[in-house]
Design a protein around this motif. Structure first.
Motif, short mmCIF file in Angstrom:
data_model
loop_
_atom_site.label_atom_id
_atom_site.label_comp_id
_atom_site.label_asym_id
_atom_site.label_seq_id
_atom_site.Cartn_x
_atom_site.Cartn_y
_atom_site.Cartn_z
N HIS A 1 68.82 21.87 62.40
CA HIS A 1 69.89 22.90 62.02
C HIS A 1 71.00 22.59 62.93
N HIS A 2 71.98 23.24 62.47
CA HIS A 2 73.58 22.89 63.17
C HIS A 2 73.72 23.30 64.57
N LEU A 3 74.40 22.99 65.19
CA LEU A 3 74.66 23.49 66.55
C LEU A 3 75.42 24.86 66.61
N GLN A 4 74.85 25.47 67.48
CA GLN A 4 75.35 26.99 67.79
C GLN A 4 76.07 27.18 68.87
N GLY A 5 76.21 26.32 69.86
CA GLY A 5 76.72 26.52 71.07
C GLY A 5 76.43 25.44 72.41
N HIS B 1 67.36 32.59 65.10
CA HIS B 1 68.19 31.91 65.11
C HIS B 1 68.93 31.79 66.83
N HIS B 2 68.45 30.91 67.52
CA HIS B 2 69.15 30.70 68.81
C HIS B 2 70.51 30.81 68.66
N GLY B 3 71.35 31.26 69.37
CA GLY B 3 72.90 31.12 69.32
C GLY B 3 73.48 30.64 70.38
N ASP B 4 74.75 30.78 70.54
CA ASP B 4 75.64 30.27 71.87
C ASP B 4 75.01 30.94 73.15
#
Length: 251
Positions: free
Chosen positions: A31-35, A70-73
């Motif tokens: 998955h894409h980078l979140q932060g 969903h782990h974010g910034d």
């Protein structure tokens, strides 16, 4: 202070022309980078939605943790890493929490609910002993919200940014050089960066989009995340503030 000076010299050199063009994170992810987060000396942390990473300044992975989506910034405070999480980002009634990890080995310490972030917590940073969390924004809203918590993640108040609509709200949060820098996805190439003063009064809106990560790294210096190559690879590039454009390349 000597260690910090040496690290900054290694990263940036003695002038703008000596700065490296990028630091690429080792590996490819689902998955894409979140932060991103960092200690300003020798370590960068990366949140790839379902994977947390700790790397050195060459991008070599030093620790890894597989985590729930969903782990974010994220942000670093002392010896702990704090990550914004939600189960349905950008929707009312989201289950919002902060996951807390040991910064050295990324082992999970605790999980704290932050239900006030009703559209899904997507990112956070730490300033003056308080945490500030940002999140999603459904269409139809013309302002963004920043939720302030004390050092134990007890809710204090909500700040309103009269930014107009930004796609999916705010993605990343960075407090550096006495200003707040909020990264957003752009709408038709516009409104990618919101800048606010220490009191969270909006002072600028710019088109550049640090929506997948921005951290301060020395005075008037930032590292901003970008994707490259195959899905999903990421790197950071050096940036500096600019009165007209918000942020520009620092080389």
């Amino acid at each position: 202070m000597l260690g910090l000076s040496l690290a900054l010299t290694t990263l940036y050199g003695t002038g703008l022309t000596d700065q490296p063009a990028e630091i690429a994170c080792e590996g490819k992810y689902t998955h894409h980078l979140q932060g991103i987060a960092g200690n300003g000396v020798d370590t960068i942390y990366w949140s790839f939605t379902t994977v947390l990473l700790k790397t050195d300044l060459q991008g070599k992975v030093l620790a890894r943790a597989d985590v729930p989506t969903h782990h974010g910034d994220l942000c670093l405070a002392g010896d702990k890493l704090y990550v914004a999480w939600s189960n349905k980002f950008n929707q009312p009634g989201a289950d919002s929490k902060v996951y807390i990890y040991k910064a050295d080995d990324l082992s999970l310490l605790s999980i704290v609910p932050v239900p006030e972030v009703s559209f899904g917590s997507g990112g956070m940073d730490y300033c003056d002993g308080h945490f500030f969390i940002i999140g999603g924004l459904p269409e139809g809203y013309e302002e963004n919200y920043v939720y302030e918590y004390d050092g134990d993640l007890r809710y204090l108040k909500t700040h309103v940014l009269p930014s107009g609509y930004t796609k999916l709200g705010i993605q990343t949060a960075c407090f550096h050089d006495d200003y707040w820098w909020f990264g957003c996805y752009t709408v038709e190439g516009k409104k990618g960066l919101l800048k606010a003063d220490r009191d969270l009064k909006l002072v600028g809106i710019y088109d550049i989009s640090p929506a997948i990560g921005l951290i301060g790294w020395g005075k008037d210096r930032f590292l901003m995340s970008k994707h490259f190559g195959d899905k999903w690879q990421a790197k950071v590039v050096p940036m500096k503030p600019d009165d007209k454009l918000g942020l520009v390349a620092a080389h």
